[in-house]
Design a protein around this motif. Structure first.
Motif, mmCIF file in Angstrom:
data_model
loop_
_atom_site.group_PDB
_atom_site.id
_atom_site.type_symbol
_atom_site.label_atom_id
_atom_site.label_comp_id
_atom_site.label_asym_id
_atom_site.label_seq_id
_atom_site.Cartn_x
_atom_site.Cartn_y
_atom_site.Cartn_z
ATOM 1 N N LYS A 14 0.833 -1.208 0.000
ATOM 2 C CA LYS A 14 0.000 0.000 0.000
ATOM 3 C C LYS A 14 0.862 1.252 0.000
ATOM 4 C CE LYS A 14 -3.644 2.342 2.618
ATOM 5 N NZ LYS A 14 -4.529 2.260 3.802
ATOM 6 N N GLU A 15 1.967 1.259 0.779
ATOM 7 C CA GLU A 15 2.801 2.457 0.875
ATOM 8 C C GLU A 15 3.574 2.737 -0.401
ATOM 9 O OE1 GLU A 15 4.869 -0.672 3.561
ATOM 10 O OE2 GLU A 15 2.843 -0.217 2.840
ATOM 11 N N ASP A 16 3.586 1.767 -1.343
ATOM 12 C CA ASP A 16 4.282 1.973 -2.614
ATOM 13 C C ASP A 16 3.372 2.537 -3.699
ATOM 14 O OD1 ASP A 16 6.717 0.925 -1.726
ATOM 15 O OD2 ASP A 16 6.048 -1.128 -2.098
ATOM 16 N N PHE A 17 2.076 2.694 -3.420
ATOM 17 C CA PHE A 17 1.128 3.048 -4.467
ATOM 18 C C PHE A 17 1.447 4.369 -5.137
ATOM 19 C CE2 PHE A 17 -2.665 0.344 -2.803
ATOM 20 C CZ PHE A 17 -2.000 -0.794 -3.210
ATOM 21 N N PHE A 18 2.102 5.280 -4.437
ATOM 22 C CA PHE A 18 2.373 6.593 -4.996
ATOM 23 C C PHE A 18 3.770 6.671 -5.613
ATOM 24 C CE2 PHE A 18 -1.543 8.323 -3.656
ATOM 25 C CZ PHE A 18 -1.841 7.770 -2.426
ATOM 26 N N MET A 19 4.433 5.547 -5.719
ATOM 27 C CA MET A 19 5.756 5.486 -6.345
ATOM 28 C C MET A 19 5.681 4.555 -7.552
ATOM 29 S SD MET A 19 8.918 6.484 -6.305
ATOM 30 C CE MET A 19 9.239 7.092 -4.646
ATOM 31 N N PRO A 20 5.807 5.086 -8.777
ATOM 32 C CA PRO A 20 5.757 4.218 -9.961
ATOM 33 C C PRO A 20 6.809 3.118 -9.870
ATOM 34 C CG PRO A 20 5.723 6.536 -10.583
ATOM 35 C CD PRO A 20 6.027 6.488 -9.114
ATOM 36 N N VAL A 21 6.431 1.913 -10.265
ATOM 37 C CA VAL A 21 7.328 0.778 -10.122
ATOM 38 C C VAL A 21 7.256 -0.129 -11.349
ATOM 39 C CG1 VAL A 21 7.811 -1.324 -8.797
ATOM 40 C CG2 VAL A 21 7.163 0.754 -7.592
ATOM 41 N N VAL A 22 8.400 -0.487 -11.935
ATOM 42 C CA VAL A 22 8.470 -1.570 -12.908
ATOM 43 C C VAL A 22 9.412 -2.645 -12.383
ATOM 44 C CG1 VAL A 22 8.008 -0.112 -14.899
ATOM 45 C CG2 VAL A 22 10.374 -0.503 -14.197
ATOM 46 N N ASP A 23 9.944 -2.427 -11.205
ATOM 47 C CA ASP A 23 10.960 -3.290 -10.627
ATOM 48 C C ASP A 23 10.643 -3.446 -9.151
ATOM 49 O OD1 ASP A 23 13.377 -4.581 -10.020
ATOM 50 O OD2 ASP A 23 14.563 -3.325 -11.332
ATOM 51 N N MET A 24 11.636 -3.346 -8.291
ATOM 52 C CA MET A 24 11.439 -3.410 -6.852
ATOM 53 C C MET A 24 10.981 -2.063 -6.314
ATOM 54 S SD MET A 24 14.980 -5.307 -5.822
ATOM 55 C CE MET A 24 15.426 -6.902 -6.506
ATOM 56 N N SER A 25 10.522 -2.071 -5.065
ATOM 57 C CA SER A 25 10.265 -0.812 -4.394
ATOM 58 C C SER A 25 11.583 -0.081 -4.180
ATOM 59 C CB SER A 25 9.579 -1.040 -3.049
ATOM 60 O OG SER A 25 10.475 -1.674 -2.147
ATOM 61 N N LEU A 26 11.527 1.238 -4.021
ATOM 62 C CA LEU A 26 12.733 2.017 -3.789
ATOM 63 C C LEU A 26 13.447 1.553 -2.522
ATOM 64 C CD1 LEU A 26 14.547 4.302 -4.718
ATOM 65 C CD2 LEU A 26 13.055 5.917 -3.505
ATOM 66 N N GLU A 27 12.679 1.190 -1.514
ATOM 67 C CA GLU A 27 13.263 0.699 -0.266
ATOM 68 C C GLU A 27 14.119 -0.535 -0.521
ATOM 69 O OE1 GLU A 27 11.760 -1.062 4.077
ATOM 70 O OE2 GLU A 27 10.306 -0.517 2.518
ATOM 71 N N LYS A 28 13.639 -1.456 -1.350
ATOM 72 C CA LYS A 28 14.395 -2.673 -1.653
ATOM 73 C C LYS A 28 15.563 -2.390 -2.585
ATOM 74 C CE LYS A 28 10.594 -5.930 -0.912
ATOM 75 N NZ LYS A 28 9.709 -6.950 -1.545
ATOM 76 N N LEU A 29 15.368 -1.450 -3.508
ATOM 77 C CA LEU A 29 16.454 -1.096 -4.414
ATOM 78 C C LEU A 29 17.679 -0.630 -3.649
ATOM 79 C CD1 LEU A 29 14.555 0.852 -7.237
ATOM 80 C CD2 LEU A 29 15.598 -1.416 -7.434
ATOM 81 N N LYS A 30 17.455 0.128 -2.593
ATOM 82 C CA LYS A 30 18.564 0.735 -1.854
ATOM 83 C C LYS A 30 19.420 -0.281 -1.102
ATOM 84 C CE LYS A 30 16.529 5.345 -1.344
ATOM 85 N NZ LYS A 30 16.017 6.363 -0.404
ATOM 86 N N VAL A 31 18.962 -1.520 -0.989
ATOM 87 C CA VAL A 31 19.759 -2.543 -0.303
ATOM 88 C C VAL A 31 20.049 -3.743 -1.205
ATOM 89 C CG1 VAL A 31 18.928 -1.886 1.984
ATOM 90 C CG2 VAL A 31 17.679 -3.625 0.686
ATOM 91 N N TYR A 32 19.559 -3.730 -2.424
ATOM 92 C CA TYR A 32 19.714 -4.873 -3.335
ATOM 93 C C TYR A 32 21.190 -5.089 -3.683
ATOM 94 C CZ TYR A 32 19.280 -7.696 -7.582
ATOM 95 O OH TYR A 32 19.415 -8.672 -8.531
ATOM 96 N N GLN A 33 21.624 -6.340 -3.668
ATOM 97 C CA GLN A 33 23.041 -6.658 -3.888
ATOM 98 C C GLN A 33 23.307 -7.476 -5.147
ATOM 99 O OE1 GLN A 33 25.758 -5.546 -2.055
ATOM 100 N NE2 GLN A 33 24.200 -4.205 -1.188
ATOM 101 N N GLY A 34 22.304 -7.701 -5.983
ATOM 102 C CA GLY A 34 22.527 -8.400 -7.235
ATOM 103 C C GLY A 34 22.500 -9.912 -7.084
ATOM 104 N N ILE A 35 22.265 -10.612 -8.214
ATOM 105 C CA ILE A 35 22.169 -12.077 -8.173
ATOM 106 C C ILE A 35 23.105 -12.752 -9.175
ATOM 107 C CG2 ILE A 35 19.798 -12.106 -7.305
ATOM 108 C CD1 ILE A 35 18.886 -12.686 -10.182
ATOM 109 N N ASN A 36 23.733 -11.993 -10.060
ATOM 110 C CA ASN A 36 24.622 -12.634 -11.028
ATOM 111 C C ASN A 36 25.837 -13.220 -10.303
ATOM 112 O OD1 ASN A 36 24.788 -12.602 -14.231
ATOM 113 N ND2 ASN A 36 26.875 -12.593 -13.448
ATOM 114 N N PRO A 37 26.253 -14.442 -10.644
ATOM 115 C CA PRO A 37 27.427 -15.028 -9.973
ATOM 116 C C PRO A 37 28.718 -14.283 -10.302
ATOM 117 C CG PRO A 37 26.642 -16.454 -11.752
ATOM 118 C CD PRO A 37 25.618 -15.383 -11.589
ATOM 119 N N ARG A 38 29.590 -14.217 -9.311
ATOM 120 C CA ARG A 38 30.893 -13.553 -9.449
ATOM 121 C C ARG A 38 31.969 -14.610 -9.663
ATOM 122 N NH1 ARG A 38 35.404 -11.734 -6.362
ATOM 123 N NH2 ARG A 38 35.907 -9.506 -6.665
#
Length: 339
Positions: A14-38
Motif C-alpha cells: 500500500k505504501e508503494d502506491f504513490f511510487m511508480p514501479v516496474v521493478d522493486m520498491s525504492l526501499e528494496k532497491l537501496k539494499v539490493y546486492q545483485g544475483i549474477n554469480p561472481r
C-alpha cells in the motif's frame, strides 16, 4: 524463478502506491546486492588485464579537426588499445591554458559514436580538457581488432562469450579503453591528474563505472542509468530485450535447455560492473529512472550499492530510459567543482 518475476506488481505494498514501479520498491532497491554469480578469479582477471594495458605503447596522436571554434582547439585523438586496435576520441581543450586544468572523459550510448565537438564546447569553454571516446566496433572511428573464432549471434554482450577464454569477451577490451583514455588525459602536461571526471548515459553510464573502477584517480563520475550490470537479474525479469537481446538469442542458439546457465552467467560476471564498482574512489552521482525497462533499476542499484566512496543517486520516479529534465545542467554543476 524467472516466470514468477513476470508478476512483480502483485507484491507492491500500500505504501508503494504513490511510487511508480516496474521493478522493486525504492526501499528494496537501496539494499539490493545483485544475483549474477561472481567469478572466483575476478580480481586476478582484471589485475592481469590492467597490467596488459599498462604495458602497451599507446602511440598517442593528435590531429587537428576540420571543425574549430574561437578560443578552443578541437582535435582527433588516436591511441593503440589492447589487441592492437587503433582507438579514436574527439578531443577539445581551451586554446589558452594557464597552469593545470581539469580533465573529462565522456562515453556514448550503445552502438552510437563519440559526442561531437559542439557538445564538448561548454566544458572546453569552462576550462576542461575533454575527450569523448568512440567505442571500438560501434558507430564511430575506432577499430575493432577482435575476431572471435566462435559465434556472436547478436549484440556485443555475447561477443566472445562462446570462447573458452574469458579474456576474449568484447567488453573487457572496451572497459580497458576507457581507463587507457583517462590515463592519457591525466598524463597531459596541461591537466591536473587529480581533477579528472567521467560521465555518460546507458552504455556510457556503464563505461563511466568501468573507467572510474579501473582508473581509480578519476575524481568525479556521473553514470546515468548504467548498462552492463547484473545480467541474470535482467534475464529473470524477462527484459533480455533491446540492448540485452543478445542474452536471449545466445541461450536460444547455444543452450536452449539452459544446461550451462550458471556457467554462462558466471562468465558474464567478468564484465558485470557491480563487481568492479568497489574499486571506485571517485565522488559519484548516478541518475536513475524508476520506470526504466531497458536497464532495470535493480541492476543499476546492484552496482551503486557496492560503491564505497562518497555517492548520491538522483531518482526520477516517472521516467524511464530517456533524457532527464535539466540533467545536463545538474551534471555540469557537479563537475564544475573540479575547476
Amino acid at each position: 524463478m524467472k516466470y514468477g518475476s513476470l508478476r512483480l506488481h502483485r507484491n507492491i505494498r500500500k505504501e508503494d502506491f504513490f511510487m511508480p514501479v516496474v521493478d522493486m520498491s525504492l526501499e528494496k532497491l537501496k539494499v539490493y546486492q545483485g544475483i549474477n554469480p561472481r567469478p572466483a578469479d575476478f580480481d586476478a582477471y582484471w589485475d592481469e588485464a590492467l597490467a596488459e594495458m599498462k604495458a602497451l605503447d599507446a602511440q598517442v596522436e593528435l590531429v587537428d579537426a576540420d571543425f574549430q571554434a574561437p578560443g578552443v582547439v578541437c582535435q582527433h585523438l588516436y591511441f593503440t588499445g589492447v589487441g592492437g586496435a587503433r582507438i579514436h576520441a574527439n578531443f577539445a581543450r581551451p586554446e589558452k591554458i594557464q597552469g593545470r586544468c581539469p580533465g573529462m572523459v565522456w562515453f556514448h550510448g550503445y552502438c552510437g559514436s563519440a559526442p561531437d565537438f559542439m557538445q564538448l564546447l561548454p566544458y572546453a569553454y569552462a576550462g576542461f580538457v575533454i575527450a569523448s571516446l568512440d567505442v571500438r566496433g560501434q558507430g564511430g572511428l575506432s577499430e575493432d581488432s577482435q575476431a572471435p573464432a566462435t559465434p556472436t549471434v547478436y549484440g556485443h554482450i555475447v561477443k566472445g562469450l562462446h570462447d573458452k577464454d574469458p579474456k576474449n569477451l568484447f567488453f573487457r577490451n572496451v572497459f580497458l579503453d576507457t581507463a587507457q583514455l583517462a590515463g592519457i588525459v591525466m598524463d597531459m602536461e596541461e591537466v591536473d591528474e587529480k581533477r579528472v571526471g567521467a560521465m555518460g548515459g546507458s552504455q556510457g553510464g556503464a563505461l563511466t563505472l568501468a573507467c572510474a573502477s579501473l582508473e581509480p584517480r578519476i575524481a568525479r563520475a556521473v553514470p546515468t542509468y548504467p548498462w552492463l550490470c547484473d545480467y541474470k537479474r535482467v534475464w529473470e525479469m524477462d527484459l533480455d530485450i533491446h540492448a540485452y537481446q543478445g542474452l536471449k538469442d545466445y541461450f536460444r542458439h547455444f543452450d536452449p535447455n539452459h544446461e550451462h546457465e550458471e556457467e554462462v552467467f558466471t562468465k558474464l560476471g567478468y564484465i558485470d560492473l557491480q563487481f568492479l564498482a568497489p574499486r571506485i574512489k571517485a565522488k559519484v552521482m548516478m541518475g536513475t529512472g524508476l520506470m526504466d525497462n531497458i536497464c532495470p533499476p535493480s541492476t543499476q542499484f546492484a552496482a551503486y550499492n557496492k560503491i564505497t566512496s562518497e555517492k548520491q543517486v538522483v531518482i526520477y520516479p516517472d521516467f524511464g530510459h530517456e533524457g532527464f529534465p535539466l540533467w545536463a545542467e545538474k551534471t555540469f554543476t557537479f563537475m564544475k567543482e573540479l575547476l
